[in-house]
Design a protein around this motif. Structure first.
Motif, PDB file in Angstrom:
ATOM      1  N   ALA A  38       1.910  -3.844  -6.852  1.00 23.76           N
ATOM      2  CA  ALA A  38       1.729  -4.930  -5.885  1.00 23.76           C
ATOM      3  C   ALA A  38       2.941  -5.064  -4.967  1.00 23.76           C
ATOM      4  CB  ALA A  38       1.448  -6.244  -6.612  1.00 23.76           C
ATOM      5  N   VAL A  53       0.611   3.497  -4.534  1.00 22.62           N
ATOM      6  CA  VAL A  53      -0.280   2.711  -3.698  1.00 22.62           C
ATOM      7  C   VAL A  53      -0.426   3.417  -2.366  1.00 22.62           C
ATOM      8  CG1 VAL A  53      -0.636   0.493  -2.569  1.00 22.62           C
ATOM      9  CG2 VAL A  53       0.475   0.575  -4.783  1.00 22.62           C
ATOM     10  N   LYS A  54      -1.653   3.571  -1.925  1.00 16.86           N
ATOM     11  CA  LYS A  54      -1.898   4.253  -0.672  1.00 16.86           C
ATOM     12  C   LYS A  54      -2.491   3.295   0.347  1.00 16.86           C
ATOM     13  CE  LYS A  54      -2.985   8.774   0.678  1.00 16.86           C
ATOM     14  NZ  LYS A  54      -3.443  10.088   0.498  1.00 16.86           N
ATOM     15  N   ASN A  55      -2.030   3.405   1.574  1.00 11.72           N
ATOM     16  CA  ASN A  55      -2.530   2.556   2.644  1.00 11.72           C
ATOM     17  C   ASN A  55      -3.761   3.183   3.291  1.00 11.72           C
ATOM     18  OD1 ASN A  55      -2.187   2.149   5.958  1.00 11.72           O
ATOM     19  ND2 ASN A  55      -2.150   0.308   4.726  1.00 11.72           N
ATOM     20  N   GLU A  74      -7.677  -3.203   7.138  1.00 14.77           N
ATOM     21  CA  GLU A  74      -6.692  -2.397   6.416  1.00 14.77           C
ATOM     22  C   GLU A  74      -6.695  -2.745   4.936  1.00 14.77           C
ATOM     23  OE1 GLU A  74      -2.719  -3.858   6.999  1.00 14.77           O
ATOM     24  OE2 GLU A  74      -1.874  -1.851   6.716  1.00 14.77           O
ATOM     25  N   LYS A  75      -6.532  -1.752   4.090  1.00 17.55           N
ATOM     26  CA  LYS A  75      -6.381  -2.082   2.680  1.00 17.55           C
ATOM     27  C   LYS A  75      -5.470  -1.112   1.960  1.00 17.55           C
ATOM     28  CE  LYS A  75     -10.803   0.031   1.554  1.00 17.55           C
ATOM     29  NZ  LYS A  75     -12.164  -0.223   1.068  1.00 17.55           N
ATOM     30  N   TYR A  76      -5.086  -1.511   0.762  1.00 17.04           N
ATOM     31  CA  TYR A  76      -4.210  -0.697  -0.065  1.00 17.04           C
ATOM     32  C   TYR A  76      -4.933  -0.355  -1.350  1.00 17.04           C
ATOM     33  CZ  TYR A  76      -0.419  -1.866   3.080  1.00 17.04           C
ATOM     34  OH  TYR A  76       0.384  -1.982   4.178  1.00 17.04           O
ATOM     35  N   PRO A  78      -4.744   1.616  -5.207  1.00 14.47           N
ATOM     36  CA  PRO A  78      -3.899   2.283  -6.196  1.00 14.47           C
ATOM     37  C   PRO A  78      -4.407   3.695  -6.480  1.00 14.47           C
ATOM     38  CG  PRO A  78      -5.282   0.622  -7.248  1.00 14.47           C
ATOM     39  CD  PRO A  78      -5.557   0.541  -5.784  1.00 14.47           C
TER      40      PRO A  78
ATOM     41  N   MET B   1       7.635  -0.392   1.864  1.00 10.61           N
ATOM     42  CA  MET B   1       6.771   0.102   0.799  1.00 10.61           C
ATOM     43  C   MET B   1       7.423   1.251   0.068  1.00 10.61           C
ATOM     44  SD  MET B   1       2.853   1.292   1.254  1.00 10.61           S
ATOM     45  CE  MET B   1       2.258   2.703   0.389  1.00 10.61           C
ATOM     46  N   ILE B  94      -3.114  -6.083  -5.620  1.00 15.43           N
ATOM     47  CA  ILE B  94      -2.322  -5.219  -4.749  1.00 15.43           C
ATOM     48  C   ILE B  94      -2.568  -5.575  -3.280  1.00 15.43           C
ATOM     49  CG2 ILE B  94      -2.078  -2.829  -3.943  1.00 15.43           C
ATOM     50  CD1 ILE B  94      -2.565  -1.976  -6.886  1.00 15.43           C
ATOM     51  N   ASN B  95      -3.846  -5.766  -2.931  1.00 19.26           N
ATOM     52  CA  ASN B  95      -4.155  -6.084  -1.540  1.00 19.26           C
ATOM     53  C   ASN B  95      -3.581  -7.413  -1.099  1.00 19.26           C
ATOM     54  OD1 ASN B  95      -5.675  -4.166   0.110  1.00 19.26           O
ATOM     55  ND2 ASN B  95      -6.912  -4.066  -1.737  1.00 19.26           N
ATOM     56  N   SER B  97      -0.948  -8.901  -2.074  1.00 18.38           N
ATOM     57  CA  SER B  97       0.490  -8.909  -1.840  1.00 18.38           C
ATOM     58  C   SER B  97       0.918  -7.935  -0.749  1.00 18.38           C
ATOM     59  CB  SER B  97       1.235  -8.634  -3.150  1.00 18.38           C
ATOM     60  OG  SER B  97       1.512  -7.279  -3.290  1.00 18.38           O
ATOM     61  N   VAL B  99      -1.235  -6.526   2.001  1.00 14.81           N
ATOM     62  CA  VAL B  99      -1.786  -6.721   3.340  1.00 14.81           C
ATOM     63  C   VAL B  99      -1.153  -7.954   3.974  1.00 14.81           C
ATOM     64  CG1 VAL B  99      -3.869  -7.232   4.676  1.00 14.81           C
ATOM     65  CG2 VAL B  99      -3.968  -5.580   2.820  1.00 14.81           C
TER      66      VAL B  99
END
Lengths: 92, 103
Positions: A38, A53-55, A74-76, A78, B1, B94-95, B97, B99
């Motif tokens: 996170a 973590v990939k964008n 947009e998202k991230y 794992p 990041m 994850i998103n 925190s 985005v």
């Protein structure tokens, strides 16, 4: 194997620990991985594997049924890559 | 990041902070957790850790690959691979925190 079975196995190996503590230990480990991700950190566990973590940038997607354009924000996500040792163990 | 890499030592520290155990015992427990998960996977079991995700073992059939340098055909033998499927809880954590955090 589910989480409670993992906790049970670990508890059996450690009779001096309370079951509640064993549960907290497993949770603490998983949370540490999740919190790291996170934060955008990479989690590298030699022999086991690495999490990162990939964008995924925002894009215009399409509803495959109607062909209609939809904005995908947009998202991230794992990612996990299995380590060398476990890959070898899986194939021996 | 990606400012930092989390390792076993960080996981051991998290265990140490959460329960009143020595650092040595904490490190050993991290090792055991990883080994119990690995062992189950090697035995062909899937491992499902609620609110984290699941590890699945998939069997791949043999296929013909190519050496990209020489163009030579080489058989890729049937093998087992490990895949991780993150839970929705982990994905949204994850998103949330990342985005908009400008990371």
């Amino acid at each position: 194997m589910i989480k409670s079975e993992l906790v049970q196995k670990l508890a059996d190996e450690n009779p001096h620990l309370f079951q509640r503590d064993v549960e907290n230990i497993v949770t603490a480990i998983l949370d540490a991985v999740g919190d790291g991700l996170a934060n955008g950190d990479r989690v590298e566990l030699r022999g086991f594997g690495a999490f990162s973590v990939k964008n995924r940038p925002a894009r215009v997607g399409r509803n495959p049924r109607t062909g209609e354009k939809v904005d995908v924000s947009e998202k991230y996500v794992p990612q996990f890559k299995a380590g060398k040792e476990i890959r070898e163990r899986l194939n021996n | 990041m990606g400012h930092k890499t989390i390792t076993r030592a960080d996981l051991a520290e998290a265990v140490y902070q959460s329960v009143g155990l020595s650092r040595t015992d904490s490190a050993e427990l991290v090792e055991r957790v990883l080994e119990l998960i690995s062992h189950a996977l090697v035995e062909g079991e899937n491992v499902k850790l609620s609110s984290f995700g699941s590890f699945q073992v998939r069997s791949k059939n043999e296929r013909i690959g190519r050496n990209p340098k020489t163009g030579e055909e080489v058989p890729i033998l049937p093998r087992r691979v490990l895949v991780f499927k993150p839970s929705n809880v982990l994905k949204s954590k994850i998103n949330k925190s990342m985005v908009g955090a400008g990371k």
